[in-house]
Scaffold this active site. Structure first.
Site, PDB file in Angstrom:
ATOM      1  N   ASP A  12       0.941  -1.172   0.027  1.00  0.00           N
ATOM      2  CA  ASP A  12      -0.061  -0.010   0.011  1.00  0.00           C
ATOM      3  C   ASP A  12       0.806   1.077  -0.031  1.00  0.00           C
ATOM      4  OD1 ASP A  12      -2.194   1.382  -0.114  1.00  0.00           O
ATOM      5  OD2 ASP A  12      -2.718   1.318   1.913  1.00  0.00           O
ATOM      6  N   GLY A  13       0.324   2.157  -0.664  1.00  0.00           N
ATOM      7  CA  GLY A  13       0.946   3.677  -0.576  1.00  0.00           C
ATOM      8  C   GLY A  13       0.093   4.689  -0.123  1.00  0.00           C
ATOM      9  N   GLU A  52       2.255   3.984  -4.262  1.00  0.00           N
ATOM     10  CA  GLU A  52       1.689   2.527  -4.368  1.00  0.00           C
ATOM     11  C   GLU A  52       2.665   1.769  -5.318  1.00  0.00           C
ATOM     12  OE1 GLU A  52      -1.039   1.316  -3.283  1.00  0.00           O
ATOM     13  OE2 GLU A  52      -2.432   2.993  -2.956  1.00  0.00           O
ATOM     14  N   ASP A  75      -4.317  -2.201  -3.620  1.00  0.00           N
ATOM     15  CA  ASP A  75      -5.291  -1.978  -3.604  1.00  0.00           C
ATOM     16  C   ASP A  75      -5.381  -0.597  -4.759  1.00  0.00           C
ATOM     17  OD1 ASP A  75      -4.267   0.205  -2.399  1.00  0.00           O
ATOM     18  OD2 ASP A  75      -5.410   0.072  -0.482  1.00  0.00           O
ATOM     19  N   HIS A 125      -9.421  -0.461   2.467  1.00  0.00           N
ATOM     20  CA  HIS A 125     -10.149  -0.026   3.852  1.00  0.00           C
ATOM     21  C   HIS A 125     -11.553  -0.903   3.777  1.00  0.00           C
ATOM     22  CE1 HIS A 125      -7.538   3.143   4.052  1.00  0.00           C
ATOM     23  NE2 HIS A 125      -7.764   3.439   2.582  1.00  0.00           N
ATOM     24  N   ASP A 135      -1.395  -0.510   5.056  1.00  0.00           N
ATOM     25  CA  ASP A 135      -2.047   1.327   5.314  1.00  0.00           C
ATOM     26  C   ASP A 135      -1.321   1.841   6.483  1.00  0.00           C
ATOM     27  OD1 ASP A 135      -3.690   3.251   4.234  1.00  0.00           O
ATOM     28  OD2 ASP A 135      -4.503   2.935   6.303  1.00  0.00           O
TER      29      ASP A 135
END
Length: 156
Positions: A12-13, A52, A75, A125, A135
């Site tokens: 995740d970024g 990301e 994501d 999320h 995250d």
């Protein structure tokens, strides 16, 4: 690990502002073994898409053996669709003309071609444990003090 190993990578970024301080988070798991590693890094000014993509690049760089079978869970539609829909290969063919983040896409393709990589999109999320942890890692990395520059972003 050897050629028959399977690795799951979760990435995740994040950026606080776009652009703004940003970071990435990575979890690497060796399937069928009790192996799990976490990594993160932050930068003083960057974008969400750069983080990301950099998360995936840095995770692939950590693989020690060529041709490792790896599934990357992200994501980021930006990253997953660019690969799975073949866009990045067309961008490469056209020299990344008018595309954002060519420095990172070039790095990505170099690492991608060393392994047997599958990218899979996961909804962010959405209570996916590894995605939620990535995250947290990314956000916390972006909040650190005295962050280094994202050279590729700041020299654009």
């Amino acid at each position: 690990m050897n050629n028959s190993s399977q690795v799951h990578i979760y990435t995740d970024g994040s950026s606080r502002g776009n652009p703004g301080p940003g970071g990435y988070g990575i979890i690497m798991e060796w399937v069928g073994k009790p192996y799990r590693k976490e990594f993160s890094e932050g930068f003083r000014k960057t974008t969400n898409n750069r983080m990301e993509l950099l998360a995936v690049i840095e995770a692939l760089r950590k693989l020690k053996y060529p041709q490792t079978a790896v599934t990357v869970f992200s994501d980021s539609k930006y990253v997953v669709d660019a690969v799975n829909k073949g866009w990045v290969f067309n961008w490469e063919h056209k020299g990344f003309k008018d595309k954002k983040n060519p420095d990172l896409w070039i790095d990505f393709l170099k690492e991608y071609r060393k392994h047997k990589v599958t990218l899979q999109w996961v909804k962010g999320h959405n209570d996916h444990p590894q995605n939620e942890r990535c995250d947290t890692l990314a956000v916390n990395a972006a909040l650190k003090k005295n962050l280094p520059p994202d050279i590729g972003f700041e020299q654009q």
